[in-house]
Design an enzyme around this catalytic site. Structure first.
Site, PDB file in Angstrom:
ATOM      1  CG  ASP A 118     -36.795  31.243   6.813  1.00  0.00           C
ATOM      2  OD1 ASP A 118     -38.008  32.302   6.917  1.00  0.00           O
ATOM      3  OD2 ASP A 118     -36.073  31.124   8.280  1.00  0.00           O
ATOM      4  CG  HIS A 128     -36.191  34.932  10.126  1.00  0.00           C
ATOM      5  ND1 HIS A 128     -36.220  35.760   9.221  1.00  0.00           N
ATOM      6  CD2 HIS A 128     -35.409  34.087   9.226  1.00  0.00           C
ATOM      7  CE1 HIS A 128     -36.589  35.567   8.115  1.00  0.00           C
ATOM      8  NE2 HIS A 128     -35.804  33.904   7.594  1.00  0.00           N
ATOM      9  CG  HIS A 147     -35.691  26.506   4.365  1.00  0.00           C
ATOM     10  ND1 HIS A 147     -36.634  27.590   4.783  1.00  0.00           N
ATOM     11  CD2 HIS A 147     -34.398  27.007   4.503  1.00  0.00           C
ATOM     12  CE1 HIS A 147     -36.476  28.275   5.516  1.00  0.00           C
ATOM     13  NE2 HIS A 147     -35.112  28.577   4.551  1.00  0.00           N
TER      14      HIS A 147
END
Ligand code: ZN
Length: 303
Positions: A257, A253, A284
């Site tokens: 991202d 995952h 992020h």
């Protein structure tokens, strides 16, 4: 690389993760050169929000894009934003789509099952087509770039290097320490144009949180609308009321991202990235910092 868009509109509906409302998204065909743009149908859809790192605004645990509308007579004057764009951006990049209009009818994209698979399935069902005469120059990583988390290297690090000329290689090292409920793991994926590997190997990997994080988020009033079966929560004995789709699903995952966040380097004009990017514990914020450096390096025009 060949520019591509969707053949017909693709739609996904569902609950959102942070705002907890029902939302729908329609991915529409776009002309070559449009790049990926978002719009807010519930605000009239007048203002395109380019999928560019220049429009990222800082938020925790998700990627948010915004543009400021200064025209006093505009119906949507103020800040027009769209939240949690990283999974749909990953799906578009993973499928090699360079141009599309992504119309959202609320403040946030639906979280669906926490992965990019529902977006991939909707796009594949709608069809993908080459844009006639449309070729795009990738952003090629020609020299190493290293970015370290401001809190120190133990908090996160991301490195870009020259790599395979035909694709973008992503490597993610996940290590939350020996006391963490999930073991240290590494995922690696090469995103290559025209390959369907993304749909099988990356798209199904769901967003996750540890039980401690999930409990802390609930105390802050977040995620209360989602049950453990709808969200991958990892406790001391593994997933709570759930099962892993891959033994290294969390690291996969993180790759999902990374692909979505890094696509913001050239997403506003539809330019993909070529090279190798390796991350240690990055989230992020570091992904966005790298996307910014890649955009500068690639001379991507401000969108
Ligand atoms: Zn995610």
């Amino acid at each position: 690389m060949q520019r591509r868009t969707v053949s017909t509109a693709a739609e996904v509906r569902g609950i959102t993760l942070f705002t907890g409302v029902q939302s729908g998204v329609i991915i529409k065909p776009a002309d070559r050169g449009n790049g990926i743009t978002f719009s807010r149908a519930d605000m009239g859809g007048h203002t395109p929000i380019p999928a560019s790192v220049d429009h990222v605004i800082p938020e925790t645990r998700r990627t948010v894009l915004a543009v400021n509308v200064n025209d006093a007579s505009a119906a949507d004057k103020g800040s027009v934003s769209v939240q949690t764009v990283e999974h749909i951006m990953s799906a578009l990049a993973g499928l090699g789509i360079t141009d599309a209009i992504v119309e959202v009818d609320g403040p946030e994209l639906p979280i669906a099952d926490g992965s990019a698979l529902p977006f991939v399935e909707a796009i594949v069902a709608a069809g993908i087509m080459n844009l006639g005469g449309g070729v795009v120059e990738p952003i090629v990583i020609r020299e190493p770039i290293e970015i370290i988390d401001p809190r120190g290297v133990a908090a996160g690090r991301i490195v870009a290097e020259p790599g395979d000329a035909t694709g973008l290689e992503l490597i993610y090292h996940l290590d939350y320490g020996s006391a963490a409920p999930l073991p240290a793991q590494t995922a690696r994926f090469v995103s290559t144009p025209g390959s369907d590997a993304y749909a099988a190997a990356v798209a199904p990997a769901r967003t996750f949180s540890t039980l401690d994080e999930a409990q802390a988020m609930r105390k802050m009033g977040l995620f209360g609308h989602l049950t453990a079966t709808e969200m991958l929560v990892i406790g001391p004995d593994g997933p709570v009321e759930n099962a892993y789709r891959f033994s290294d699903e969390p690291a996969r995952h993180k790759v999902l991202d990374m692909l979505g966040d890094l696509a913001l380097a050239g997403g506003g004009v539809g330019r993909p990235i070529r090279g190798r990017i390796t991350a240690w514990r990055s989230g992020h914020a570091l992904n966005h910092a790298m996307a910014r450096r890649l955009a500068e390096m690639g001379g991507v025009s401000r969108g």
